[in-house]
Design an enzyme around this catalytic site. Structure first.
Site, PDB file in Angstrom:
ATOM      1  N   HIS A  47       0.814  -1.206   0.000  1.00  0.00           N
ATOM      2  CA  HIS A  47       0.000   0.000   0.000  1.00  0.00           C
ATOM      3  C   HIS A  47       0.854   1.265   0.000  1.00  0.00           C
ATOM      4  O   HIS A  47       0.476   2.276  -0.590  1.00  0.00           O
ATOM      5  CB  HIS A  47      -0.921  -0.008   1.227  1.00  0.00           C
ATOM      6  CG  HIS A  47      -1.999   1.013   1.194  1.00  0.00           C
ATOM      7  ND1 HIS A  47      -3.131   0.871   0.418  1.00  0.00           N
ATOM      8  CD2 HIS A  47      -2.121   2.205   1.827  1.00  0.00           C
ATOM      9  CE1 HIS A  47      -3.907   1.928   0.588  1.00  0.00           C
ATOM     10  NE2 HIS A  47      -3.320   2.754   1.435  1.00  0.00           N
ATOM     11  N   HIS A  93     -10.167   2.568  -0.401  1.00  0.00           N
ATOM     12  CA  HIS A  93     -10.319   2.179   1.005  1.00  0.00           C
ATOM     13  C   HIS A  93     -11.122   0.882   1.024  1.00  0.00           C
ATOM     14  O   HIS A  93     -12.135   0.759   1.707  1.00  0.00           O
ATOM     15  CB  HIS A  93     -11.004   3.283   1.819  1.00  0.00           C
ATOM     16  CG  HIS A  93     -10.259   3.599   3.079  1.00  0.00           C
ATOM     17  ND1 HIS A  93     -10.874   3.811   4.283  1.00  0.00           N
ATOM     18  CD2 HIS A  93      -8.927   3.721   3.322  1.00  0.00           C
ATOM     19  CE1 HIS A  93      -9.957   4.061   5.211  1.00  0.00           C
ATOM     20  NE2 HIS A  93      -8.775   4.015   4.653  1.00  0.00           N
TER      21      HIS A  93
END
Length: 719
Positions: A47, A93
């Protein structure tokens, strides 16, 4: 509290491989502390480090005369004239939203808004691109409600209009929904703020809300697949407070005017760790932090917890020391924490002190720009089998099935959850194409859209990547906007599987080719990998968010089809049925190849439409559902019927690219036909608007009947 022993199991629990841990041992020259292990885990996960994708992301076009700032900052920046710039980005998200839908989606909105105002821009628009599992899956209804309510709850309270987006449903997302959040803001083009630290011995200042234990390890969780331990990951989901974020924005923008800000960074993924490391790395400096000075809201927090917390509504800043009192007064006024928690140092070190003890002392550059980079094995996606025989279906029955599907019915229930008019600059609310806002105080407007067709990408990643960009381009042009730039949100499965990695490589190739050909560079973005549950991956979903400029604002194409208007097709008649909405919604099939994308035709047809937009009353691009669905949506939005002089199934439902449907007056149609002849672009009359029915060839149904299916289906399923 005694730190746990560093064991192979603990290393694996932090998402690090044994080879990566050996690399850490070489860098540190000793066994890392528990806090240091957490820092490496946060900075080297997928990420934050993009370790599987960055070699391919470098191939994307990122520059142009309109680009002020490309990838690498909190958000991208493009010039929109009048001394102003548009700052925008899209980010995922996904994992948090599946675990805790409301807070996962809400904090996704909060995070992307911070990315924008961290650059000095006031947010003016938001969008979202959502992918859920099958409508009849037992979790889907809860996820839809939670995510939509989270987006609305945060965005509405913060006070930014939601002007666009998309929602899709497919069984591949049953175990891993996608929540991609987009935000855009306006700033003075000569007052953009960046994150690179500068100057030795300058204060590092913590701004905003206090640090808690929510979100500890969130970035590492977002870089792992789901399995039957999913509920154990709930504490890694952050909790948001939009009212605090609103105050944080106002305080930050006020602070920026004072000249106190040297550099500034949002505390997003990996919180204090990532923000401090990235600021130092970009500026070629080291950072020393004293965690005893960090404002906390929970007792006995450890250094590990403070460094990895992803508590929301926080920023990190390098401050001009001569303006500290002035800066502190601004944050006191807004009742937000302001704490000097460290300083910049000349050495390439990241030093973390807590309780008088050094909890971490690491070479800072090894955490960010020197993080691992992998050339993972990848397999090209094999060509799909040719499309088999397509059974003929009554065209009205087919249209009813498409407009009554969860993918293609109206999303009125969702849109009602969002404030689309706050700030009073929204000119076009969320719809099939792009949303539009006025640039306050000017005679210009901005259009925003987000698009991808995953069923194309899974069949042919290169073509699917091209098409995602091409459709975003068309959506902007259909509003009369000149496309400026794009942001990409690349959602894929496990990159350690060569098949999945091949999808990512192919999609990036296609995206790059299309962005280059259409003059729409990628200026920001996000990669979300490991979107899998129990080894089953999502459809590859490289979402493209795009921004276009309308000047003057009154030249936008935002009218409605009216009775007596002519329906003109810009582009060639449809022939391509592979991977179409018709196959999926009507016959339950997903086969054949996606439609090829002719990028020269896309550019030529888009340029023609923009040059002749004064003749066009209403317009939509042709994509899912082809000509039939485009004609229905234009007619239904105008409250009028439509009759197409077409009965061929492929012409009605084919999804060939580079096409638009126009609603124009008869006189305008004549002028456009002459202009098309001179420009050498295909333009033909395919029908007429009017009456109270929808007619496709020899088949007809009442507009009210189809409209009821279109408008009511989503709420029937999810409301």
């Amino acid at each position: 509290m005694t730190d746990p022993a560093i064991t192979p199991d603990l290393v694996a629990a932090h998402g690090l491989t044994s080879d990566e841990y050996d690399r850490i041992l070489d860098i540190v020259g000793r066994e890392p502390t528990f806090t240091e292990l957490g820092i490496f885990s946060a900075m080297w996960n997928e990420h934050c480090s993009y370790k599987s994708s960055k070699r391919y992301l470098r191939t994307l076009p990122t520059t142009g005369p309109q680009v002020i700032c490309g990838p690498g900052e909190n958000a991208g920046v493009v010039d929109i004239g009048n001394g102003l710039a548009c700052v925008f980005k899209m980010e995922s998200h996904n994992h948090p939203s599946y675990i805790e839908p409301y807070q996962g989606a809400a904090t996704g909105v909060g995070g992307i808004l911070r990315d924008v105002f961290t650059m000095g821009a006031r947010p003016v628009a938001a969008m979202n691109a959502l992918s859920f599992g099958s409508p009849d899956h037992p979790r889907t209804r809860r996820l839809v409600h939670g995510v939509v309510e989270g987006i609305g709850g945060y965005g509405n309270c913060f006070g930014v209009p939601t002007v666009g987006g998309e929602i899709r449903f497919h069984p591949s997302y049953d175990g891993n929904c996608l929540v991609n959040a987009f935000a855009a803001g306006i700033a003075r083009s000569d007052a953009i703020f960046y994150s690179a630290a500068s100057g030795v011995g300058r204060p590092v200042v913590y701004l905003g809300a206090r640090t808690g234990r929510d979100g500890v390890g969130g970035a590492t969780m977002a870089s792992a697949e789901f399995d039957d331990t999913i509920e154990e990951k709930r504490p890694t989901v952050q909790v948001g407070d939009p009212f605090t974020e609103k105050r944080l924005m106002e305080a930050t923008l006020e602070l920026m005017v004072t000249g106190a800000v040297v550099s500034i960074q949002d505390m997003g993924a990996a919180g204090l760790t990532c923000s401090a490391v990235e600021m130092g790395d970009k500026g070629g400096l080291g950072i020393r932090l004293d965690l005893d000075r960090v404002p906390v809201r929970e007792d006995a927090m450890t250094a590990y917890e403070m460094m990895l917390s992803e508590s929301q509504e926080r920023m990190l800043m390098v401050l001009d020391p001569e303006r500290e009192a002035q800066a502190r007064a601004v944050f006191d006024k807004w009742e937000l924490d302001f704490a000097v928690v460290g300083e910049t140092i000349a050495d390439d070190r990241f030093v973390v002190v807590h309780g008088g003890e050094t909890m971490a002392d690491l070479p800072l550059s090894t955490l960010a720009s020197s993080a691992p980079e992998y050339d993972r094995p990848w397999d090209p996606t094999p060509p799909p089998d040719p499309l088999g025989h397509v059974e003929p279906v009554d065209p009205i029955d087919a249209l009813r099935a498409i407009v009554g599907s969860a993918d293609h019915c109206a999303k009125d229930w969702v849109i009602r959850q969002y404030d689309t008019q706050v700030m009073a600059d929204t000119l076009v609310v969320p719809s099939h194409d792009a949303g539009v806002i006025r640039v306050h105080g000017t005679d210009t407007a901005l259009a925003f859209t987000a698009d991808v067709t995953p069923r194309y990408v899974v069949a042919d990643p290169v073509e699917g990547g091209r098409q995602a960009v091409a459709e975003a381009y068309r959506n902007l042009v259909a509003r009369g906007a000149r496309p400026l730039a794009a942001t990409d949100n690349l959602n894929f499965g496990n990159p350690e599987k060569p098949r999945i990695m091949g999808q990512l490589v192919g999609a990036i190739q296609g995206i790059g080719e299309a962005c280059d050909a259409l003059g729409m560079p990628i200026v920001s973005g996000n990669v979300s990998l490991y979107n899998e549950t129990d080894g089953r991956g999502i459809l590859p979903t490289p979402t493209i968010g795009a921004v276009g400029l309308i000047e003057p604002a009154g030249s936008r194409i935002a009218g409605r089809a009216r009775a007596g208007m002519v329906a003109l097709l810009l582009g060639h008649p449809g022939t391509h049925m592979g991977r179409s909405a018709f196959l999926w919604c009507v016959q339950g099939r997903e086969d054949g190849a996606p439609p090829p994308v002719d990028l020269q035709a896309e550019r030529a047809h888009g340029a023609f439409l923009l040059a002749n937009r004064a003749y066009v009353t209403a317009c939509t691009d042709l994509s899912d559902g082809g000509l039939a669905l485009a004609a229905f949506t234009l007619a239904e939005a105008g409250g009028t019927g439509v009759a197409l002089d077409v009965s061929d199934q492929a012409v009605l439902f084919g999804e060939d690219q580079a096409r638009y449907l126009l609603a124009v007056t008869f006189d305008a149609a004549e002028a456009l036909m002459v202009a098309a002849g001179k420009a050498g672009v295909p333009l033909s009359m395919v029908g007429q608007f009017g009456g109270d029915s929808v007619t496709l060839g020899n088949s007809s149904a009442g507009l009210a009947d189809l409209s009821a299916v279109f408008r009511e289906r989503f709420e029937q399923v999810f409301g």
